[in-house]
Enzyme design. Structure first.
Site, PDB file in Angstrom:
ATOM      1  N   THR A   1      -2.729   0.631  48.984  1.00 20.25           N
ATOM      2  CA  THR A   1      -1.833   0.240  47.905  1.00 20.25           C
ATOM      3  C   THR A   1      -1.730  -1.265  47.847  1.00 20.25           C
ATOM      4  O   THR A   1      -1.460  -1.914  48.848  1.00 20.25           O
ATOM      5  CB  THR A   1      -0.415   0.845  48.017  1.00 20.25           C
ATOM      6  OG1 THR A   1       0.459   0.071  47.178  1.00 20.25           O
ATOM      7  CG2 THR A   1       0.150   0.785  49.418  1.00 20.25           C
TER       8      THR A   1
ATOM      9  N   ASP B   1       0.564  -2.727  46.564  1.00 19.25           N
ATOM     10  CA  ASP B   1       1.988  -3.058  46.669  1.00 19.25           C
ATOM     11  C   ASP B   1       2.451  -3.302  48.107  1.00 19.25           C
ATOM     12  O   ASP B   1       3.558  -3.799  48.320  1.00 19.25           O
ATOM     13  CB  ASP B   1       2.832  -1.945  46.048  1.00 19.25           C
ATOM     14  CG  ASP B   1       2.659  -1.878  44.541  1.00 19.25           C
ATOM     15  OD1 ASP B   1       2.401  -2.934  43.932  1.00 19.25           O
ATOM     16  OD2 ASP B   1       2.777  -0.778  43.980  1.00 19.25           O
TER      17      ASP B   1
ATOM     18  N   TYR C   1      -4.236  -6.272  35.584  1.00 16.60           N
ATOM     19  CA  TYR C   1      -5.321  -5.648  36.358  1.00 16.60           C
ATOM     20  C   TYR C   1      -6.245  -6.662  37.026  1.00 16.60           C
ATOM     21  O   TYR C   1      -6.908  -6.334  38.009  1.00 16.60           O
ATOM     22  CB  TYR C   1      -6.154  -4.737  35.454  1.00 16.60           C
ATOM     23  CG  TYR C   1      -5.481  -3.454  35.063  1.00 16.60           C
ATOM     24  CD1 TYR C   1      -4.409  -2.936  35.794  1.00 16.60           C
ATOM     25  CD2 TYR C   1      -5.917  -2.732  33.967  1.00 16.60           C
ATOM     26  CE1 TYR C   1      -3.802  -1.751  35.411  1.00 16.60           C
ATOM     27  CE2 TYR C   1      -5.311  -1.541  33.594  1.00 16.60           C
ATOM     28  CZ  TYR C   1      -4.247  -1.051  34.317  1.00 16.60           C
ATOM     29  OH  TYR C   1      -3.649   0.125  33.951  1.00 16.60           O
TER      30      TYR C   1
ATOM     31  N   ARG D   1      -5.626  -6.948  40.799  1.00 13.27           N
ATOM     32  CA  ARG D   1      -5.959  -5.900  41.764  1.00 13.27           C
ATOM     33  C   ARG D   1      -7.431  -5.515  41.719  1.00 13.27           C
ATOM     34  O   ARG D   1      -7.901  -4.761  42.567  1.00 13.27           O
ATOM     35  CB  ARG D   1      -5.060  -4.674  41.554  1.00 13.27           C
ATOM     36  CG  ARG D   1      -5.389  -3.846  40.352  1.00 13.27           C
ATOM     37  CD  ARG D   1      -4.438  -2.662  40.226  1.00 13.27           C
ATOM     38  NE  ARG D   1      -4.976  -1.725  39.271  1.00 13.27           N
ATOM     39  CZ  ARG D   1      -4.318  -0.697  38.755  1.00 13.27           C
ATOM     40  NH1 ARG D   1      -3.071  -0.473  39.117  1.00 13.27           N
ATOM     41  NH2 ARG D   1      -4.898   0.112  37.908  1.00 13.27           N
TER      42      ARG D   1
END
Lengths: 442, 442
Positions: free
Chosen positions: B164, B166, B319, B322
């Site tokens: 992830t 995050d 985007y 990432r």
């Protein structure tokens, strides 16, 4: 049609400065102008390193702090106080190490005082060489300074050093700064496209990437390099050169989602309605009811949502694209350095009011050389993307465009890293002692 | 406080699958889940390469197309039809090569049929190993599948592979995917900051960079790595963990512009008002009067304009951050590969319902190892940025945060390039012949 620099651009427009420059070294001033780029400091590096190699002709080397503003206010930086390592590191440091400015000098008729002030500062510091690193407006300014120098009987070689991420200067095959932003946008389109296609089944179907280019669509065109086969993103490019037709655009988006499962759109900030209004002006208001400026990306994404209801994402690269030295084009860095170095060479040969233009000798393999271009030919002329570089439907780039663009993003020129981050340099910026008693109010 | 994985997390929660796996090889299924990252395919590469080395225990290796959706609909990809070079290239290819999905399985009580269908598909293809590469929700799903397998007497090893951007998974020091987005955001903040400072005298004074992180501010915190000295950008970070106080924020912006001439702000998409509303909800409406979702960056920039009138720019990385494999963290790539490889090792040892967690042994020099973490400890728990990682004023990161973050962005792991662009791979994706007669409607 793309106007290529003519080999016939000769030296007839170039003034030879006479012999006094051979007798006593005079000082050089370098200034950055307009929006900065990933490689404008590479040009600075080229200018400074070349100037340092000519001590018999060039004495002290100064930079103007914050571009022409520093020249007007006598805010000069003494580059002899910077280490050679710092100067070398400028080659891989993005943005304007000495400060740049958005400050357009008015015409000589409207504001002669401004030009006279420049000559006053130049005279006080015995500036014999002025290297102005910028785009259209700056080439015009450099030209006018050379004219006022002549009018005031102050001998000065004014040489332009081309720089613009917009790639809109005429009489040069491309502009230093553009290749790197083009590489960044092409890579971002490629990477963003891979992200969207992998999620499209259950999530985002439309991705919009907003890129720079207020009047010319070169940067948007570079997004087109990401896709080599039919169906690969970007599926739609919106150019400032092509009037936006909403219905046709929305139909194409739907077709892409039907055919490929997703749709990637690269939109130039300068995309316009048929009546000339920017799409970015087209409507969002903030909580206070004020028009929200900027952001054609969300505007376009919003249109898609209204019409089709697809889940969408949008990105606005903004400054990230033009500062992205971490993924600069090697060709771009080499050209940026080369135009800086050549500018000094031209000055030492006694040329004036010229800039080094890039001439393409061949595309495969890519070969180029520099040749002087009179600033009078460059100033205030804008080169947009020619129609034959854009596909008939207005949404993509042609093979000819790809042949033009691809060499400009070739090669990687990575900066060194420290603590996981590029080890960009900051100059000491030792000021040159002021000689004038007068303050200049901008 | 940051919850570090305890060395005491043992194997007591791990079920040993008995001896039948030693007698006959069973097949493996790998699936990607949730938002993709720059290095999730590196984990896939780790899983596949490790599985290929265990032919006595693992037979065919499949991937689910579009994550769990492919598992439910029996859309499997035969990885034996991909070349070793393609598998190797996954290590440097961003996003989800097999497709990912935002598709959360309901609880077993609410929708037992979904789980039974999964087991039906697994049984049809003799899947003995299931590797699920995702975040919180996915670890929960993997846990439930292992439970339903046990309930239905279908032996299967369900191993989580953490992923992830995050960085919000507990019981692991960090999450593969985060280091690379952190590096991208730190570099973008550094580069954007250099751009703004060089233009601030006559142009943009405030630059806002919006980054991901709906509930945890780890990515925003990474922007803080760009500045090492007082006054260096970013000057303000807005975390989801700190309630936004508009007056205090605006005052700080003004102070920065007064002190340094400019202000760089990194804002997390999850930044919230004291009443819990997202800033991004705070107001822009489109031409039709609909609330414009997304874009906390322009919202914050608009506040600054309203209050101070400074010229501003904003960027929304979306985007791009990432998917930015072109500038991935070497440590992140290594960890992503390692967790994939370790997951296979755990399965071969007979473990079940665990994931490899990253344990930090030391920060300087950075040393880490992997240890199995029971999925039951991980599922649906969110690790946010601890208060002592955020400066007292709420606008910056502390030295402790820097010590934690800096090793995670260390090193560069560049992909190969072709035609000026990263040579990312696309899989052939040969489908596995279906065995079930039933269609599954999602």
């Amino acid at each position: 049609m793309l106007v290529l620099p003519s080999a016939a651009v000769g030296l007839s427009a170039v003034q030879i400065q006479g012999s006094q420059m051979k007798t006593k070294p005079r000082n050089a001033l370098y200034a950055q102008s307009g929006g900065v780029s990933a490689v404008i400091n590479a040009s600075a590096c080229g200018v400074i390193e070349a100037a340092l190699k000519a001590p018999r002709q060039i004495g002290a080397i100064y930079a103007a702090r914050d571009g022409i503003v520093g020249a007007l206010t006598e805010n000069l930086i003494d580059l002899s106080r910077e280490s050679r390592a710092t100067i070398r590191a400028l080659r891989y440091t993005p943005a304007g190490a000495f400060g740049s400015a958005r400050f357009k000098l008015k015409g000589i008729e409207q504001n002669r005082a401004e030009y006279e002030r420049l000559i006053e500062v130049f005279r006080a510091h015995d500036i014999g060489y002025f290297f102005y690193n910028g785009g259209n407006d700056s080439m015009d300014t450099a030209l006018k300074i050379s004219q006022i120098g002549a009018a005031l009987n102050y001998p000065i070689a004014c040489i332009g050093v081309p720089k613009t991420v917009d790639n809109d200067l005429p009489h040069t095959d491309c502009c230093p700064g553009f290749g790197s932003v083009a590489k960044y946008v092409a890579i971002s389109t490629l990477e963003g496209g891979l992200d969207v296609v992998s999620m499209a089944r259950t999530s985002t179907k439309v991705f919009v990437l907003e890129v720079m280019g207020r009047h010319a669509g070169w940067i948007a065109a570079a997004g087109g390099l990401a896709g080599r086969k039919a169906g690969e993103p970007p599926h739609i490019i919106l150019f400032p050169e092509i009037a936006f037709e909403q219905a046709r655009f929305l139909q194409r988006v739907q077709q892409c989602v039907t055919d490929y499962g997703y749709c990637v759109i690269v939109v130039s900030e300068g995309a316009k309605h048929p009546d000339g209004r920017f799409l970015a002006e087209a409507g969002t208001k903030d909580a206070f009811g004020h028009t929200q400026l900027g952001g054609v990306g969300p505007v376009v994404a919003g249109m898609v949502r209204e019409a089709h209801g697809y889940k969408y994402h949008w990105a606005v690269a903004d400054y990230l694209q033009r500062a992205a030295r971490h993924v600069a084009s090697k060709v771009d860095v080499e050209q940026a350095y080369a135009v800086g170095k050549a500018a000094v060479g031209y000055a030492l040969k006694g040329m004036n009011a010229v800039m080094p233009g890039i001439q393409r000798r061949s595309s495969t393999p890519y070969r180029w050389r520099l040749a002087p271009v009179p600033l009078a030919l460059v100033a205030n002329v804008e080169k947009t993307v020619p129609r034959h570089f854009i596909t008939a439907d207005g949404f993509g780039i042609t093979a000819a465009c790809r042949r033009y663009l691809e060499p400009l993003i070739a090669g990687e020129d990575y900066p060194p890293y420290r603590h996981g981050l590029p080890a960009y340099v900051r100059i000491k910026g030792t000021p040159v002692r002021r000689k004038l008693k007068t303050e200049y109010k901008l």
